[in-house]
Enzyme design. Sequence first.
Site, short mmCIF file in Angstrom:
data_model
loop_
_atom_site.label_atom_id
_atom_site.label_comp_id
_atom_site.label_asym_id
_atom_site.label_seq_id
_atom_site.Cartn_x
_atom_site.Cartn_y
_atom_site.Cartn_z
N TYR A 78 0.85 -1.19 0.00
CA TYR A 78 0.00 0.00 0.00
C TYR A 78 0.88 1.23 0.00
O TYR A 78 2.07 1.17 0.31
CB TYR A 78 -0.93 0.01 1.22
CG TYR A 78 -0.24 0.31 2.53
CD1 TYR A 78 0.32 -0.69 3.29
CD2 TYR A 78 -0.15 1.63 2.99
CE1 TYR A 78 0.96 -0.43 4.48
CE2 TYR A 78 0.49 1.91 4.19
CZ TYR A 78 1.04 0.88 4.93
OH TYR A 78 1.69 1.16 6.09
N CYS A 79 0.25 2.38 -0.32
CA CYS A 79 0.99 3.65 -0.23
C CYS A 79 0.04 4.75 0.21
O CYS A 79 -0.54 4.65 1.28
CB CYS A 79 1.74 3.96 -1.51
SG CYS A 79 0.78 3.87 -3.01
N ARG A 80 -0.10 5.79 -0.62
CA ARG A 80 -0.76 7.00 -0.11
C ARG A 80 -2.26 7.02 -0.32
O ARG A 80 -2.97 7.75 0.35
CB ARG A 80 -0.15 8.23 -0.77
CG ARG A 80 1.32 8.38 -0.47
CD ARG A 80 1.85 9.71 -0.98
NE ARG A 80 3.25 9.82 -0.67
CZ ARG A 80 4.23 9.91 -1.57
NH1 ARG A 80 3.92 9.89 -2.86
NH2 ARG A 80 5.47 10.01 -1.20
N CYS B 201 -2.43 6.00 -5.84
CA CYS B 201 -1.00 6.20 -5.70
C CYS B 201 -0.28 5.06 -6.42
O CYS B 201 -0.49 3.88 -6.13
CB CYS B 201 -0.64 6.22 -4.22
SG CYS B 201 1.11 6.33 -3.88
#
Lengths: 233, 233
Positions: free
Chosen positions: B178-180, B184
Amino acid sequence: MSSEGPGKRELLAQFARVAKALSHPNRLELLEFLAQGERTVEALARAAGLSVANASQHLQQLKQAGLVTSRKTGQHVRYRLADDDVVALMAALREVARRHLAEVDRIVQAYLAARDTLEPVPATDLLERIRRGEVTVLDVRPPEEYAAGHLPGAVNIPLEELERRLGELPKDREVVAYCRGPYCVLAWEAAARLREKGIPARRLEGGLPEWRLAGLPVEAEREAVETEGPARG
Amino acid sequence: MSSEGPGKRELLAQFARVAKALSHPNRLELLEFLAQGERTVEALARAAGLSVANASQHLQQLKQAGLVTSRKTGQHVRYRLADDDVVALMAALREVARRHLAEVDRIVQAYLAARDTLEPVPATDLLERIRRGEVTVLDVRPPEEYAAGHLPGAVNIPLEELERRLGELPKDREVVAYCRGPYCVLAWEAAARLREKGIPARRLEGGLPEWRLAGLPVEAEREAVETEGPARG
DNA sequence: CTTGCATTCAATCGAACAATTGAATATTAG
DNA sequence: CTAATATTCAATTGTTCGATTGAATGCAAG
């Protein structure tokens, strides 16, 4: 880290496009009316106090942002909200404004709370009381909007007819009034006037669009409704 | 019917004010970074590829719209989101755009789905699998953002170090990156690269802000985090 | 108290927006 | 086909917005 691909800017531009459509008061007002049901350009222009050409242009911007759709019926073009998620988006917008802009509170105090200071009735509470038959639900919107969809068992008395038609309301039960949305003045005003007459009354928290968005039951008079005038006098 | 009091226009103007703050791609990008944690003006300008003066002005608009707050610490001014309801508002905005603007789908197909075509893992599913120890959670954001808050037990390997540090990932368990946020690119790219190496990997549905908004548990390294550089090195 | 740095302010220019006006298009009624 | 109506289009004008530039402010280290 700063170049995360060309798609990012394009996506943000699309999201900004939707926000831009919401960034003008006239368009927000048009959306509020559209949240009550399908409308012609002329009816929307009249309701919002705009010229037809101006309303048409705003509606096209809303359409290009994906917020509304239109269909042609005869010589009229009828606009409607694209989806209930638009109602959810407007609710989120109002919520952020209410919680973080002091101006909102000031305006509510000055213009709405001056009429009705009582706390509104939460929607789920009201549904329970409707099922028990403990309450009279009062829809103070114009008949066209009532016909397009209203709370179960709601009585429709537009605000301007309220004084004249007080007799239609049972006197022994509390009245819960609602209209187009949480900041629609009609319900605040109706509750205040009823209490002045000695009838216990409060507002619903939110209006019909928010009720429907919550998945609560809605009654409709008929499928499509003319918004121009009464069907033969 | 058309004159519903002077307060109505004023309220709509306030709501429009919030929407206007969201109506520029640069401001949306700043908000996305701010949703990861508190940041200085310079760090935000660098992350978004803007001049400091330009970033400062955009931030002031966001502040006046109630979307962010700022505080002065030493010679820096640190901005942060005013509240999680701003995350909810941005989510609603993205959702409307995704569902009603064909362009969004086109861009996702062109730039993101080109990397990773698998369906993302829903947040609640992931939490269950985290509790069972069935999965390796991979945070591909920069260390500052990881330190400000991350998923329980998540391993932090920024995307650019992923190839080099593959050994830190257990080979027998699926990796969820996962990220932002939901668009993302870091997580899409990470999942794609891992699968190319033979490691089963998918993306989380949404990023850290959406996870936190859902009320799911978040781990933080320490209270306040410097965003300028590593703490002595 | 001077120097350096982060941020904001102020002025400028080109672009985009909102409202108005009048014309153009399309559909129904006769 | 012609007239009437609803909506959209096109051109105009004043206003606001976005980015750039350079100066000003405020804090902190020496």
